[in-house]
Design a protein around this motif. Structure first.
Motif, PDB file in Angstrom:
ATOM      1  N   ALA A   1       0.831  -1.212   0.000  1.00  0.00           N
ATOM      2  CA  ALA A   1       0.000   0.000   0.000  1.00  0.00           C
ATOM      3  C   ALA A   1       0.861   1.256   0.000  1.00  0.00           C
ATOM      4  N   GLU A   2       1.956   1.209   0.778  1.00  0.00           N
ATOM      5  CA  GLU A   2       2.849   2.367   0.789  1.00  0.00           C
ATOM      6  C   GLU A   2       3.503   2.569  -0.574  1.00  0.00           C
ATOM      7  N   ALA A   3       3.902   1.447  -1.220  1.00  0.00           N
ATOM      8  CA  ALA A   3       4.505   1.579  -2.560  1.00  0.00           C
ATOM      9  C   ALA A   3       3.498   2.158  -3.550  1.00  0.00           C
ATOM     10  N   LEU A   4       2.246   1.640  -3.492  1.00  0.00           N
ATOM     11  CA  LEU A   4       1.208   2.163  -4.377  1.00  0.00           C
ATOM     12  C   LEU A   4       0.916   3.629  -4.067  1.00  0.00           C
ATOM     13  N   ASN A   5       0.909   3.944  -2.779  1.00  0.00           N
ATOM     14  CA  ASN A   5       0.663   5.333  -2.385  1.00  0.00           C
ATOM     15  C   ASN A   5       1.765   6.252  -2.900  1.00  0.00           C
ATOM     16  N   ARG A   6       3.018   5.760  -2.751  1.00  0.00           N
ATOM     17  CA  ARG A   6       4.130   6.572  -3.262  1.00  0.00           C
ATOM     18  C   ARG A   6       4.034   6.749  -4.778  1.00  0.00           C
ATOM     19  N   LYS A   7       3.651   5.653  -5.471  1.00  0.00           N
ATOM     20  CA  LYS A   7       3.520   5.729  -6.923  1.00  0.00           C
ATOM     21  C   LYS A   7       2.438   6.726  -7.323  1.00  0.00           C
ATOM     22  N   LEU A   8       1.280   6.609  -6.604  1.00  0.00           N
ATOM     23  CA  LEU A   8       0.187   7.537  -6.918  1.00  0.00           C
ATOM     24  C   LEU A   8       0.561   8.973  -6.576  1.00  0.00           C
ATOM     25  N   ARG A   9       1.260   9.139  -5.449  1.00  0.00           N
ATOM     26  CA  ARG A   9       1.697  10.484  -5.087  1.00  0.00           C
ATOM     27  C   ARG A   9       2.673  11.041  -6.130  1.00  0.00           C
ATOM     28  N   LYS A  10       3.539  10.134  -6.616  1.00  0.00           N
ATOM     29  CA  LYS A  10       4.491  10.565  -7.643  1.00  0.00           C
ATOM     30  C   LYS A  10       3.771  10.958  -8.926  1.00  0.00           C
ATOM     31  N   GLU A  11       2.773  10.098  -9.293  1.00  0.00           N
ATOM     32  CA  GLU A  11       2.000  10.429 -10.495  1.00  0.00           C
ATOM     33  C   GLU A  11       1.235  11.735 -10.310  1.00  0.00           C
ATOM     34  N   MET A  12       0.665  11.908  -9.110  1.00  0.00           N
ATOM     35  CA  MET A  12      -0.047  13.154  -8.855  1.00  0.00           C
ATOM     36  C   MET A  12       0.902  14.352  -8.877  1.00  0.00           C
ATOM     37  N   ALA A  13       2.113  14.099  -8.365  1.00  0.00           N
ATOM     38  CA  ALA A  13       3.077  15.207  -8.373  1.00  0.00           C
ATOM     39  C   ALA A  13       3.534  15.533  -9.798  1.00  0.00           C
ATOM     40  N   GLU A  14       3.665  14.508 -10.650  1.00  0.00           N
ATOM     41  CA  GLU A  14       4.121  14.720 -12.022  1.00  0.00           C
ATOM     42  C   GLU A  14       2.988  15.108 -12.972  1.00  0.00           C
ATOM     43  N   PHE A  15       1.721  15.020 -12.542  1.00  0.00           N
ATOM     44  CA  PHE A  15       0.592  15.321 -13.432  1.00  0.00           C
ATOM     45  C   PHE A  15       0.532  16.826 -13.723  1.00  0.00           C
ATOM     46  N   ARG A  16       0.316  17.136 -15.028  1.00  0.00           N
ATOM     47  CA  ARG A  16       0.190  18.530 -15.464  1.00  0.00           C
ATOM     48  C   ARG A  16      -1.144  18.705 -16.185  1.00  0.00           C
ATOM     49  N   VAL A  17      -1.893  19.696 -15.843  1.00  0.00           N
ATOM     50  CA  VAL A  17      -3.199  19.960 -16.471  1.00  0.00           C
ATOM     51  C   VAL A  17      -2.955  20.576 -17.867  1.00  0.00           C
ATOM     52  N   PRO A  18      -3.588  20.007 -18.956  1.00  0.00           N
ATOM     53  CA  PRO A  18      -3.392  20.579 -20.296  1.00  0.00           C
ATOM     54  C   PRO A  18      -4.084  21.947 -20.414  1.00  0.00           C
ATOM     55  N   PRO A  19      -3.764  22.711 -21.507  1.00  0.00           N
ATOM     56  CA  PRO A  19      -4.422  24.019 -21.697  1.00  0.00           C
ATOM     57  C   PRO A  19      -5.904  23.855 -22.033  1.00  0.00           C
ATOM     58  N   VAL A  20      -6.668  24.927 -21.895  1.00  0.00           N
ATOM     59  CA  VAL A  20      -8.125  24.870 -22.071  1.00  0.00           C
ATOM     60  C   VAL A  20      -8.478  24.670 -23.536  1.00  0.00           C
ATOM     61  N   MET A  21      -7.807  25.357 -24.451  1.00  0.00           N
ATOM     62  CA  MET A  21      -8.111  25.252 -25.876  1.00  0.00           C
ATOM     63  C   MET A  21      -7.843  23.846 -26.380  1.00  0.00           C
ATOM     64  N   MET A  22      -6.767  23.247 -25.877  1.00  0.00           N
ATOM     65  CA  MET A  22      -6.485  21.856 -26.263  1.00  0.00           C
ATOM     66  C   MET A  22      -7.602  20.945 -25.767  1.00  0.00           C
ATOM     67  N   TYR A  23      -8.078  21.205 -24.554  1.00  0.00           N
ATOM     68  CA  TYR A  23      -9.178  20.407 -24.017  1.00  0.00           C
ATOM     69  C   TYR A  23     -10.422  20.568 -24.868  1.00  0.00           C
ATOM     70  N   VAL A  24     -10.690  21.820 -25.331  1.00  0.00           N
ATOM     71  CA  VAL A  24     -11.883  22.077 -26.154  1.00  0.00           C
ATOM     72  C   VAL A  24     -11.752  21.376 -27.484  1.00  0.00           C
ATOM     73  N   ARG A  25     -10.543  21.461 -28.099  1.00  0.00           N
ATOM     74  CA  ARG A  25     -10.330  20.798 -29.378  1.00  0.00           C
ATOM     75  C   ARG A  25     -10.492  19.280 -29.228  1.00  0.00           C
TER      76      ARG A  25
END
Length: 375
Positions: free
Chosen positions: A301-325
């Motif tokens: 669970a700790e490994a999965l938590n660390r992985k998810l935390r890492k993914e959450m830390a590395e996640f970047r929200v795309p721009p709005v126009m790209m989302y609309v397209r």
């Protein structure tokens, strides 16, 4: 005046005096006289018995020791009568020492008779016990012989009636029994001879002891009496010591039983604790296994938590126009998929119509082909 006249006069005077006494005193006097008469009667019976024994044994030395003569015995019989007379003439009776000697000799004779009767009874008892033991042994042998005969002969005869083999077995069994009986007879004869020799030796030893006993003197008997008294004192001391030891043994047994009960309770407690320790050990082992499993799950669970935390830390929200397209493109793709699904449905419906037409044409063609063949 004769003796009988004097007795009658004395008794008349005595009865006259007794008539003047009250009833209570008369009853007490009668009771006292009856008690004295019973004692005198017992003494007279004992003296007569002793005198009869002296006459039968014909031993004047014992008479001289006891200082008892026929005249004194006659005086003893008339002692009570002479006491009741008022005359001055009194017959001499036995002294206290003479009575004591008579009582001692009578007591010794009674003890000898008791020992003799006890010895005879023990001898008879041993004889009867030997007879019973011999009968039991004989009965056991008879039962064993009957069992062997039934096992070896009767079963064979019942299986093979009238056969020569059964007769031969019976004859062989009888010969074996006779042979055993002859052997037993020889053994018993040899044993009887050895017992006779042993009896002769014992009789010879007994005769030698009797001869040695005749040579003993009074000093030896006194020495033996002294040793006997010493041994009796030692036996009494040992008996007292034995009683004390028995008491101590009883106390020890009580203490031992108490400690045994305590030991039994302790053993039960030990068994219960051992079972409880075993259960606790099994529970501890199970808990340890569960703890290891929980630790592994926690690590995962700790490994999965660390992985998810890492993914959450590395996640970047795309721009709005790209989302609309992307959203518009996704909608167009969904519409295209729906259109093609509709086209596929239409094509499937057309295919079904074509298949029906084809099947109908195929059936018609087969029917047309079958017509010339029928003509």
């Amino acid at each position: 005046m004769t003796e009988e006249d004097s007795d009658s006069v004395y008794t008349d005077s005595q009865t006259g005096e007794e008539r003047s006494l009250p009833v209570i005193q008369l009853c007490g006097l009668v009771e006292e006289l009856s008690y004295g008469n019973s004692g005198l009667k017992r003494e007279t019976e004992m003296f007569e018995k002793y005198y009869a024994k002296l006459e039968m044994r014909d031993q004047p030395s014992w008479i001289s020791d006891a200082k008892l003569s026929a005249a004194e015995f006659a005086q003893l019989k008339g002692r009570h009568k002479s006491k009741s007379r008022p005359g001055t003439e009194r017959l001499v009776g036995l002294t206290v020492d003479q009575k004591l000697d008579l009582v001692k000799k009578e007591l010794e004779d009674t003890k000898d008779e008791i020992r003799h009767v006890r010895a005879n009874a023990e001898r008879d008892l041993q004889h009867h016990e030997a007879i019973i033991e011999e009968a039991e042994i004989r009965w056991t042998e008879v039962q064993k012989a009957v069992h062997e005969f039934e096992k070896d002969i009767l079963k064979t005869i019942s299986k093979k009636k009238g056969s020569i083999l059964a007769t031969q077995k019976v004859m062989k069994y009888l010969e074996d029994m006779n042979h055993r009986r002859d052997n037993m007879k020889d053994k018993l004869r040899l044993k009887n001879v050895s017992l006779k020799v042993q009896r002769k030796k014992m009789l010879l030893q007994l005769r030698q002891k009797e001869e040695v006993g005749e040579a003993l003197h009074e000093v030896d008997f006194q020495q033996l009496n002294i040793e006997n008294s010493q041994f009796l004192e030692m036996i009494e001391a040992k008996n007292k010591e034995l009683i004390q030891l028995k008491l101590a043994s009883g106390n020890t047994l009580q203490v031992l039983s108490t400690y045994k009960n305590k030991l039994h309770q302790a053993m039960e407690m030990y068994n219960n604790l051992d079972k409880e320790i075993l259960l606790r050990s099994e529970m501890l082992e199970k808990i340890q296994k569960e703890t290891v499993q929980v630790e592994q799950d926690r690590a995962k669970a700790e490994a999965l938590n660390r992985k998810l935390r890492k993914e959450m830390a590395e996640f970047r929200v795309p721009p709005v126009m790209m989302y609309v397209r992307e959203k518009i493109l996704n909608r167009d793709l969904e519409n295209t998929i729906k259109m093609w699904e509709r086209k596929v449905e239409i094509a499937e419906m057309s295919l079904k119509g074509y298949r029906k037409t084809w099947n109908r044409m195929k059936t018609t063609n087969e029917q047309l082909q079958d017509l010339p063949a029928g003509k």
